[in-house]
Design a protein around this motif. Sequence first.
Motif, short mmCIF file in Angstrom:
data_model
loop_
_atom_site.label_atom_id
_atom_site.label_comp_id
_atom_site.label_asym_id
_atom_site.label_seq_id
_atom_site.Cartn_x
_atom_site.Cartn_y
_atom_site.Cartn_z
N TYR A 84 0.78 -1.25 0.00
CA TYR A 84 0.00 0.00 0.00
C TYR A 84 0.82 1.30 0.00
O TYR A 84 0.39 2.30 -0.60
CB TYR A 84 -0.94 0.02 1.21
CG TYR A 84 -1.98 -1.07 1.18
CD1 TYR A 84 -2.93 -1.13 0.16
CD2 TYR A 84 -2.02 -2.06 2.16
CE1 TYR A 84 -3.89 -2.12 0.12
CE2 TYR A 84 -2.98 -3.07 2.12
CZ TYR A 84 -3.91 -3.10 1.10
OH TYR A 84 -4.85 -4.08 1.06
N CYS B 81 -7.18 7.37 0.05
CA CYS B 81 -7.54 6.67 1.28
C CYS B 81 -8.78 7.26 1.94
O CYS B 81 -9.07 8.45 1.79
CB CYS B 81 -6.40 6.75 2.28
SG CYS B 81 -4.89 6.00 1.71
N LEU C 280 -8.47 2.50 -0.82
CA LEU C 280 -8.02 1.89 0.44
C LEU C 280 -8.88 2.40 1.58
O LEU C 280 -9.03 3.62 1.76
CB LEU C 280 -6.55 2.22 0.71
CG LEU C 280 -5.97 1.55 1.96
CD1 LEU C 280 -5.97 0.04 1.82
CD2 LEU C 280 -4.56 2.03 2.24
N ASP D 127 -9.02 -2.92 0.17
CA ASP D 127 -9.48 -2.17 -1.00
C ASP D 127 -11.01 -2.30 -1.11
O ASP D 127 -11.52 -3.42 -1.27
CB ASP D 127 -8.81 -2.77 -2.26
CG ASP D 127 -9.13 -1.98 -3.51
OD1 ASP D 127 -10.14 -1.26 -3.52
OD2 ASP D 127 -8.36 -2.10 -4.49
#
Length: 392
Positions: free
Chosen positions: A118, A129, A173, A195
């Motif tokens: 990540y 994110c 994410l 994810d």
Amino acid sequence: MNAALERMMDFDLTEEQRLVRKTVREFAETEILPYVEQYENEERYPTELVEKLKPLGLMGPMIPEEFGGSYSDVMTYGVIMEELARVDWVIASVVSVANSLCAGSILHHGSDEQKQKYLPGIASGKIICSACLTEPRGGTDLANMETTAKPVDGGFLLNGTKVFISHAAHASLFFIVASIDRSKKHKGVTAFIADPREMKGLNIGAFPMRTLKRDNLAEVHFEDVFVPDEAVLGTPGGGFPILGSALDMGRFSVAARCVGQAQRAIDLTAPYAMDREAFGQPIGEFQLVQQKLAEMVARTEQARQLVYRLGRMKDAGVERCSLESSLAKWKASVAATQNALDGMAVFGGYSVTAEYEIGRLLMEAKALEFGEGTSDLHTKMVAEYALGIRKL
Ligand SMILES: Cc1cc2nc3c(=O)[nH]c(=O)nc-3n(C[C@H](O)[C@H](O)[C@H](O)COP(=O)(O)OP(=O)(O)OC[C@H]3O[C@@H](n4cnc5c(N)ncnc54)[C@H](O)[C@@H]3O)c2cc1C
């Protein structure tokens, strides 16, 4: 910006940090600021503006170089957050959530596989994110969360709802907290990273907002959503301290953002006060208007000092700075709100027109008083430290 105020602002910084401030400010003022009102009017998420951050390494200021980031120190991160927030609340939020909450947690608590998987993507901006923490029945009492993670073969089934989730519809994410055993309170809390595009049973809906619409806040529903064992960050039941350290860094970056917003209110209000005339003179020559400007400067500077000290403590290696984080987050967010209010008073009726930015700052600042712990929560924490009820 006014040279006198700028000298004060730069005094605490190293040569390198001053250079970062100058570079980010120039970038933000030319590449972001001119477009913000347009996105605001269109209630549009600033995807194209986020793109512009990538070549400058501004997506990963807390991620070390070995993972593709541009980390140099915590103070520099604070300066970047301050300057981005000075021009745009949403852009600053994208970087803040990615770095303080997500990348920071992976860096400190993730496995080697999770780091490799990540961190480079977050640093390059390929991965946006989102942090799924708050629930409909409360955001402050996080240990009492109702979202559950039921252990099953090879992973967990998530069930529950998260609200007010920034960037959710644009994210690849998710940082999620859920409980594997609600009777254990905080000892049941587990942190996951995964994810969202790979989650069957996930539903991301718009969270109805009266304002701040271009942030695209979402309501996220988990209905028997399977996440594999590899999605656990740390250990099952070990999520509460991870959340605590994520929020500690989150408080630093939100406080730095608030300083940027408080500064923006000054930057907008001072020239207006010298331009607008009443009774044959600029309103900036009236003592009551001057009083407001002086208070705005003093408040911003006090908040900035709290934020910079917190940054220096973190750079000196102090692991958790809860008292100082609470002080900085509380005072900086209240400063941003009060500066917006004082600025609005100087703008008079024009403050609530579409022509001027100052009115928008009020809602943005007030929202920052809630995130990463409300002002009331931090007031309570500071008092508890002072009274010895809470210990370092
Ligand atoms: C624009 C915006 C973006 C956001 N983005 C995200 C996000 O990306 N992810 C996410 O998870 N959340 C997000 N949030 C949610 C935010 O973190 C919560 O609003 C915040 O944690 C407060 O929770 P709450 O709103 O449920 O208020 P509550 O927890 O219901 O609190 C209501 C009031 O009670 C007070 N209170 C509660 N407990 C105490 C106490 N012990 N002592 C004194 N007073 C107390 C609070 O201070 C507050 O004034 C966002 C919110 C906004 C407005």
